[in-house]
Design an enzyme around this catalytic site. Sequence first.
Site, PDB file in Angstrom:
ATOM      1  CG  ASP A 150     101.242  49.057  62.392  1.00  0.00           C
ATOM      2  OD1 ASP A 150     101.929  48.051  62.122  1.00  0.00           O
ATOM      3  OD2 ASP A 150     101.764  50.169  62.669  1.00  0.00           O
ATOM      4  CG  MET A 164     109.257  39.204  61.332  1.00  0.00           C
ATOM      5  SD  MET A 164     109.960  38.406  62.778  1.00  0.00           S
ATOM      6  CE  MET A 164     111.048  39.666  63.351  1.00  0.00           C
ATOM      7  CE1 TYR A 216     113.636  45.312  70.341  1.00  0.00           C
ATOM      8  CE2 TYR A 216     115.404  43.697  70.497  1.00  0.00           C
ATOM      9  CZ  TYR A 216     114.183  44.102  69.975  1.00  0.00           C
ATOM     10  OH  TYR A 216     113.512  43.282  69.086  1.00  0.00           O
ATOM     11  CB  THR A 250     111.903  43.292  59.390  1.00  0.00           C
ATOM     12  OG1 THR A 250     112.589  43.904  60.485  1.00  0.00           O
ATOM     13  CG2 THR A 250     111.645  41.830  59.679  1.00  0.00           C
ATOM     14  CG  ASN A 270     104.851  41.465  65.211  1.00  0.00           C
ATOM     15  OD1 ASN A 270     105.914  40.858  65.071  1.00  0.00           O
ATOM     16  ND2 ASN A 270     104.567  42.577  64.526  1.00  0.00           N
TER      17      ASN A 270
HETATM   18  N1  NAD Z   1     113.726  42.183  62.886  1.00  0.00           N
HETATM   19  C1  NAD Z   1     114.391  41.465  63.752  1.00  0.00           C
HETATM   20  O1  NAD Z   1     115.541  41.065  63.502  1.00  0.00           O
HETATM   21  C2  NAD Z   1     113.772  41.088  65.067  1.00  0.00           C
HETATM   22  C3  NAD Z   1     114.431  40.133  65.838  1.00  0.00           C
HETATM   23  C4  NAD Z   1     113.855  39.739  67.047  1.00  0.00           C
HETATM   24  C5  NAD Z   1     112.644  40.260  67.445  1.00  0.00           C
HETATM   25  N2  NAD Z   1     112.025  41.196  66.680  1.00  0.00           N
HETATM   26  C6  NAD Z   1     110.730  41.671  67.146  1.00  0.00           C
HETATM   27  O2  NAD Z   1     109.747  41.289  66.208  1.00  0.00           O
HETATM   28  C7  NAD Z   1     108.680  42.245  66.201  1.00  0.00           C
HETATM   29  C8  NAD Z   1     108.475  42.784  64.790  1.00  0.00           C
HETATM   30  O3  NAD Z   1     109.698  43.369  64.372  1.00  0.00           O
HETATM   31  P1  NAD Z   1     109.935  43.909  62.881  1.00  0.00           P
HETATM   32  O4  NAD Z   1     111.374  43.725  62.607  1.00  0.00           O
HETATM   33  O5  NAD Z   1     108.920  43.353  61.958  1.00  0.00           O
HETATM   34  O6  NAD Z   1     109.668  45.474  63.140  1.00  0.00           O
HETATM   35  P2  NAD Z   1     109.211  46.635  62.139  1.00  0.00           P
HETATM   36  O7  NAD Z   1     109.760  47.891  62.722  1.00  0.00           O
HETATM   37  O8  NAD Z   1     109.559  46.291  60.742  1.00  0.00           O
HETATM   38  O9  NAD Z   1     107.607  46.615  62.300  1.00  0.00           O
HETATM   39  C9  NAD Z   1     107.002  46.911  63.515  1.00  0.00           C
HETATM   40  C10 NAD Z   1     105.572  47.327  63.295  1.00  0.00           C
HETATM   41  O10 NAD Z   1     105.020  47.663  64.583  1.00  0.00           O
HETATM   42  C11 NAD Z   1     104.321  48.891  64.477  1.00  0.00           C
HETATM   43  N3  NAD Z   1     104.301  49.587  65.769  1.00  0.00           N
HETATM   44  C12 NAD Z   1     105.324  50.241  66.363  1.00  0.00           C
HETATM   45  N4  NAD Z   1     104.920  50.787  67.521  1.00  0.00           N
HETATM   46  C13 NAD Z   1     103.613  50.454  67.673  1.00  0.00           C
HETATM   47  C14 NAD Z   1     102.640  50.724  68.660  1.00  0.00           C
HETATM   48  N5  NAD Z   1     102.917  51.464  69.735  1.00  0.00           N
HETATM   49  N6  NAD Z   1     101.397  50.198  68.510  1.00  0.00           N
HETATM   50  C15 NAD Z   1     101.085  49.456  67.410  1.00  0.00           C
HETATM   51  N7  NAD Z   1     101.968  49.193  66.426  1.00  0.00           N
HETATM   52  C16 NAD Z   1     103.219  49.677  66.555  1.00  0.00           C
HETATM   53  C17 NAD Z   1     105.069  49.678  63.416  1.00  0.00           C
HETATM   54  O11 NAD Z   1     104.267  50.717  62.866  1.00  0.00           O
HETATM   55  C18 NAD Z   1     105.420  48.572  62.418  1.00  0.00           C
HETATM   56  O12 NAD Z   1     104.403  48.383  61.475  1.00  0.00           O
HETATM   57  C19 NAD Z   1     109.078  43.320  67.222  1.00  0.00           C
HETATM   58  O13 NAD Z   1     108.501  43.009  68.479  1.00  0.00           O
HETATM   59  C20 NAD Z   1     110.584  43.175  67.285  1.00  0.00           C
HETATM   60  O14 NAD Z   1     111.095  43.676  68.491  1.00  0.00           O
HETATM   61  C21 NAD Z   1     112.564  41.643  65.507  1.00  0.00           C
END
Ligand code: NAD
Length: 249
Positions: free
Chosen positions: A35, A16, A154, A189, A88
């Site tokens: 990132d 995202m 989580y 994602t 994010n």
């Molecule tokens: N995918 C879903 O269904 C969903 C639903 C609700 C909320 N979320 C939230 O949305 C956000 C994005 O989720 P996503 O699905 O795109 O995740 P993803 O795992 O696809 O991407 C997460 C990104 O964050 C980076 N990252 C991880 N740890 C880090 C750190 N310590 N410092 C900097 N960067 C870091 C990773 O390298 C990656 O590029 C997150 O906060 C997640 O909890 C996701």
Amino acid sequence: MLETNVTIVTGAGQGMGEVHARILAAKGASVILTDIDTAAGEAVAKDLRSSGHTATFIAQDVASEADWQKVIDQAMERHGKVDTLVNNAGILVRIPLEELSVEDFDRMHAVNVRGTFLGCKAVVPAMRVAGGGSIINISSMSGTVANMPGMTGYCSTKGAVRLLTKAVAVDLAKYNIRVNSVHPGTIATPMTKSYYEDPDMRKMILGPTLMERPGQPDEVSEVIAFLASKGSSYMTGAEIAVDGGYTAV
Ligand SMILES: NC(=O)c1ccc[n+]([C@@H]2O[C@H](COP(=O)([O-])OP(=O)(O)OC[C@H]3O[C@@H](n4cnc5c(N)ncnc54)[C@H](O)[C@@H]3O)[C@@H](O)[C@H]2O)c1
């Protein structure tokens, strides 16, 4: 729509965060992508620049206070202000309570909660220079409901982000800094990819989602863009569900 806007998006190397950065840039924002995965983040920023957008990548672990200072210092050097911060970056370790280690619990809290807290705190001076700003904290529907087994760590982080957002909104309203949380449902994602490959798991993760499908990242990005824009000027301390109706029932 966001032509004079300087925006930081954390975790913008994939998923995202990447799509948020791309859509905010397409709407005119100058985007700073961060990132922990340098190669992925650099590649997205390079691609955005090759399409004519203003985009910079800065390597960052959001759990590190020193890294936050570096990001804000570089943003100020380049742009002289920050208008929008999208907190994010997040991690998910889905494990039954009895097997959840202290290390995994603490790591999720360090990235998802401490990272969000540090971002909110670090960006204040840069937003004050801008005369105000918009902080958008990515929580989850898992910050509102415990939507499936194995989510103790989580859910506890995302519930914390929900109320942290409101508390920060109280403290920053005097600076014209708005702070809102976004609560995505099941979004397709890399974080959730493995869930959709197994039909039983797909059914469980979608649960009561009224729209009966996972959301796409851009369906969340459009909400982020609205929260970054003047269109949301009277919104602060709000929690916005983008979950296909999951939490409506
Ligand atoms: N995918 C879903 O269904 C969903 C639903 C609700 C909320 N979320 C939230 O949305 C956000 C994005 O989720 P996503 O699905 O795109 O995740 P993803 O795992 O696809 O991407 C997460 C990104 O964050 C980076 N990252 C991880 N740890 C880090 C750190 N310590 N410092 C900097 N960067 C870091 C990773 O390298 C990656 O590029 C997150 O906060 C997640 O909890 C996701």
